[in-house]
Write an enzyme that holds these catalytic residues in place. Structure first.
Site, PDB file in Angstrom:
ATOM      1  N   SER A  24      80.324  72.271  12.608  1.00  0.00           N
ATOM      2  CA  SER A  24      80.253  72.609  14.034  1.00  0.00           C
ATOM      3  C   SER A  24      79.084  73.552  14.318  1.00  0.00           C
ATOM      4  O   SER A  24      78.849  74.525  13.588  1.00  0.00           O
ATOM      5  CB  SER A  24      81.561  73.282  14.461  1.00  0.00           C
ATOM      6  OG  SER A  24      81.406  73.770  15.776  1.00  0.00           O
ATOM      7  N   SER A  26      79.032  75.121  17.193  1.00  0.00           N
ATOM      8  CA  SER A  26      79.517  76.016  18.253  1.00  0.00           C
ATOM      9  C   SER A  26      79.371  77.498  17.926  1.00  0.00           C
ATOM     10  O   SER A  26      78.952  78.276  18.794  1.00  0.00           O
ATOM     11  CB  SER A  26      80.967  75.676  18.611  1.00  0.00           C
ATOM     12  OG  SER A  26      81.004  74.396  19.191  1.00  0.00           O
ATOM     13  N   LYS A  75      91.994  67.627  21.226  1.00  0.00           N
ATOM     14  CA  LYS A  75      91.779  67.808  22.672  1.00  0.00           C
ATOM     15  C   LYS A  75      92.998  67.390  23.504  1.00  0.00           C
ATOM     16  O   LYS A  75      93.296  67.998  24.522  1.00  0.00           O
ATOM     17  CB  LYS A  75      90.541  67.040  23.135  1.00  0.00           C
ATOM     18  CG  LYS A  75      89.242  67.653  22.627  1.00  0.00           C
ATOM     19  CD  LYS A  75      88.044  66.930  23.198  1.00  0.00           C
ATOM     20  CE  LYS A  75      86.761  67.423  22.555  1.00  0.00           C
ATOM     21  NZ  LYS A  75      85.566  66.807  23.135  1.00  0.00           N
ATOM     22  N   ASP A 112      83.187  68.944  29.071  1.00  0.00           N
ATOM     23  CA  ASP A 112      82.328  67.905  28.478  1.00  0.00           C
ATOM     24  C   ASP A 112      81.519  67.151  29.531  1.00  0.00           C
ATOM     25  O   ASP A 112      80.321  66.931  29.365  1.00  0.00           O
ATOM     26  CB  ASP A 112      83.173  66.892  27.684  1.00  0.00           C
ATOM     27  CG  ASP A 112      83.663  67.468  26.369  1.00  0.00           C
ATOM     28  OD1 ASP A 112      82.990  68.358  25.820  1.00  0.00           O
ATOM     29  OD2 ASP A 112      84.730  67.030  25.893  1.00  0.00           O
ATOM     30  N   ALA A 138      85.599  53.405  25.763  1.00  0.00           N
ATOM     31  CA  ALA A 138      86.707  53.672  26.676  1.00  0.00           C
ATOM     32  C   ALA A 138      87.739  54.584  26.021  1.00  0.00           C
ATOM     33  O   ALA A 138      88.914  54.570  26.370  1.00  0.00           O
ATOM     34  CB  ALA A 138      87.351  52.354  27.101  1.00  0.00           C
ATOM     35  N   GLY A 140      88.542  58.725  24.352  1.00  0.00           N
ATOM     36  CA  GLY A 140      88.615  60.067  24.926  1.00  0.00           C
ATOM     37  C   GLY A 140      87.253  60.582  25.391  1.00  0.00           C
ATOM     38  O   GLY A 140      87.159  61.253  26.425  1.00  0.00           O
ATOM     39  N   ALA A 141      86.196  60.274  24.649  1.00  0.00           N
ATOM     40  CA  ALA A 141      84.864  60.782  24.998  1.00  0.00           C
ATOM     41  C   ALA A 141      84.409  60.206  26.339  1.00  0.00           C
ATOM     42  O   ALA A 141      83.849  60.921  27.177  1.00  0.00           O
ATOM     43  CB  ALA A 141      83.870  60.424  23.892  1.00  0.00           C
ATOM     44  N   ASN A 161      83.574  48.048  26.934  1.00  0.00           N
ATOM     45  CA  ASN A 161      84.201  48.451  25.670  1.00  0.00           C
ATOM     46  C   ASN A 161      84.495  47.239  24.810  1.00  0.00           C
ATOM     47  O   ASN A 161      84.671  46.128  25.312  1.00  0.00           O
ATOM     48  CB  ASN A 161      85.514  49.197  25.971  1.00  0.00           C
ATOM     49  CG  ASN A 161      86.044  49.935  24.758  1.00  0.00           C
ATOM     50  OD1 ASN A 161      85.275  50.610  24.068  1.00  0.00           O
ATOM     51  ND2 ASN A 161      87.332  49.798  24.479  1.00  0.00           N
ATOM     52  N   THR A 163      87.187  46.669  23.096  1.00  0.00           N
ATOM     53  CA  THR A 163      88.509  46.193  23.516  1.00  0.00           C
ATOM     54  C   THR A 163      88.521  46.190  25.048  1.00  0.00           C
ATOM     55  O   THR A 163      88.598  47.245  25.682  1.00  0.00           O
ATOM     56  CB  THR A 163      89.616  47.128  22.974  1.00  0.00           C
ATOM     57  OG1 THR A 163      89.393  47.318  21.585  1.00  0.00           O
ATOM     58  CG2 THR A 163      91.005  46.579  23.211  1.00  0.00           C
TER      59      THR A 163
END
Ligand code: ATR
Length: 283
Positions: A24, A26, A75, A112, A138, A140-141, A161, A163
């Site tokens: 990370s 961050s 998240k 985000d 499609a 979470g991001a 996407n 799917t």
């Protein structure tokens, strides 16, 4: 370096929780923000067991922690444990920033999408209003950035996407905000877009979404929400197809962090020098 969530905090203490977390950026970003804005705080990376998130947050709270960033895979769980949610976190059904109030209650937000939009519009000087935007993925991001993208009033926002059903469902759940459609990659044949944003996880395996030829060309600005020391697989793919410009997600990472810093500290850091510093380290 990862340390324990229950370690007592001498300064105002913040952390990012995830699994994995070792790479990370961050802690580095927030320490640079703190130095730049003259704030006295500490920020550490915490590796949390996959079934231990709520427990780790509780330990951090008892130790006097003031706020958390939350990354993969926590998240959604952060969304569930927050006592209060911002409207954009509610929309995203995910939380990447927790503010710990003095009474121990948790305020959940999601920075985000704001980070992506700030990177696109302020740093990269792209106009989103009136543009045809293609969002790939499609999961979470993608969900996390949809509402802030729609707020920019693109002329069209299409979610494509692998799917198909997931793309359609995601589009449906945002259709009260603006016109947004979902489809599979094949349905993109013969269509072109001004801005193509990759929010799939394909790059984790060095893959790119299977787009029909012609979708990306000299008319396209291509943005990958992932980043790395080298151009990402999606950026390389887009360059091979003659894309007008290609960008990685490092700017988004720094911008979403700045939005978190604002929530915690009430001051918005200047992101330009921090993006520059990180580019030097990652290149
Ligand atoms: P995240 O939170 O990172 O979005 P996710 O919810 O698991 O993770 O979603 C991953 C996304 O990347 C999905 O859109 C997934 O497509 P599917 O819904 O069809 O699974 C997409 N994805 C992952 N690997 C991919 C690949 N090799 N090609 C295209 N899309 C891919």
């Amino acid at each position: 370096m990862t340390t324990s969530a229950g370690e007592l905090c001498p300064d105002d203490c913040y952390a990012v929780m995830g699994n994995p977390i070792a790479h990370s950026q961050s802690p580095r970003i927030h320490r640079l923000f703190a130095r730049q804005t003259g704030q006295s705080l500490s920020y550490k990376a915490l590796l949390v067991e996959r079934d231990g998130f709520a427990q780790a947050v509780a330990a951090f709270l008892v130790a006097g922690g003031k706020g958390l960033n939350v990354t993969i895979p926590f998240k959604q769980e952060a969304f569930e444990i927050a006592d209060e949610l911002s409207p954009r976190a509610q929309r995203a059904a995910a939380v990447n920033t927790l503010l710990i109030h003095d009474d121990g209650t948790l305020y959940g937000d999601n920075t985000d999408g704001a980070g992506l939009v700030r990177d696109l519009t302020r740093n990269l000087k792209l106009t989103l209003g009136g543009k045809r935007i293609l969002l790939l993925g499609a999961g979470g991001a993608a969900r996390g950035v949809l509402a802030p993208l729609l707020e920019q009033n693109p002329s069209r926002l299409l979610i494509a996407n692998r799917t198909v059903e997931r793309a359609k469902q995601l589009a449906d759940s945002f259709s009260d905000l603006a016109e947004v459609e979902g489809c599979g990659f094949d349905a993109l044949s013969g269509r072109s877009f001004d801005i193509v944003i990759n929010a799939t996880a394909a790059g984790l395996q060095g893959q790119v979404p299977a787009l029909p030829e012609g979708v990306i060309g000299p008319h396209s600005c291509c943005y990958d929400m992932m980043y790395g020391s080298e151009p990402t697989a999606f950026m390389r793919y887009a360059r091979q197809r003659g894309a007008q410009s290609t960008f990685d997600g490092l700017g988004m990472l720094v911008e979403q962090a700045a939005e978190s810093f604002l929530i915690w500290r009430g001051v918005l850091p200047n992101t330009g020098p921090v993006i520059e510093a990180l580019r030097k380290v990652t290149s």
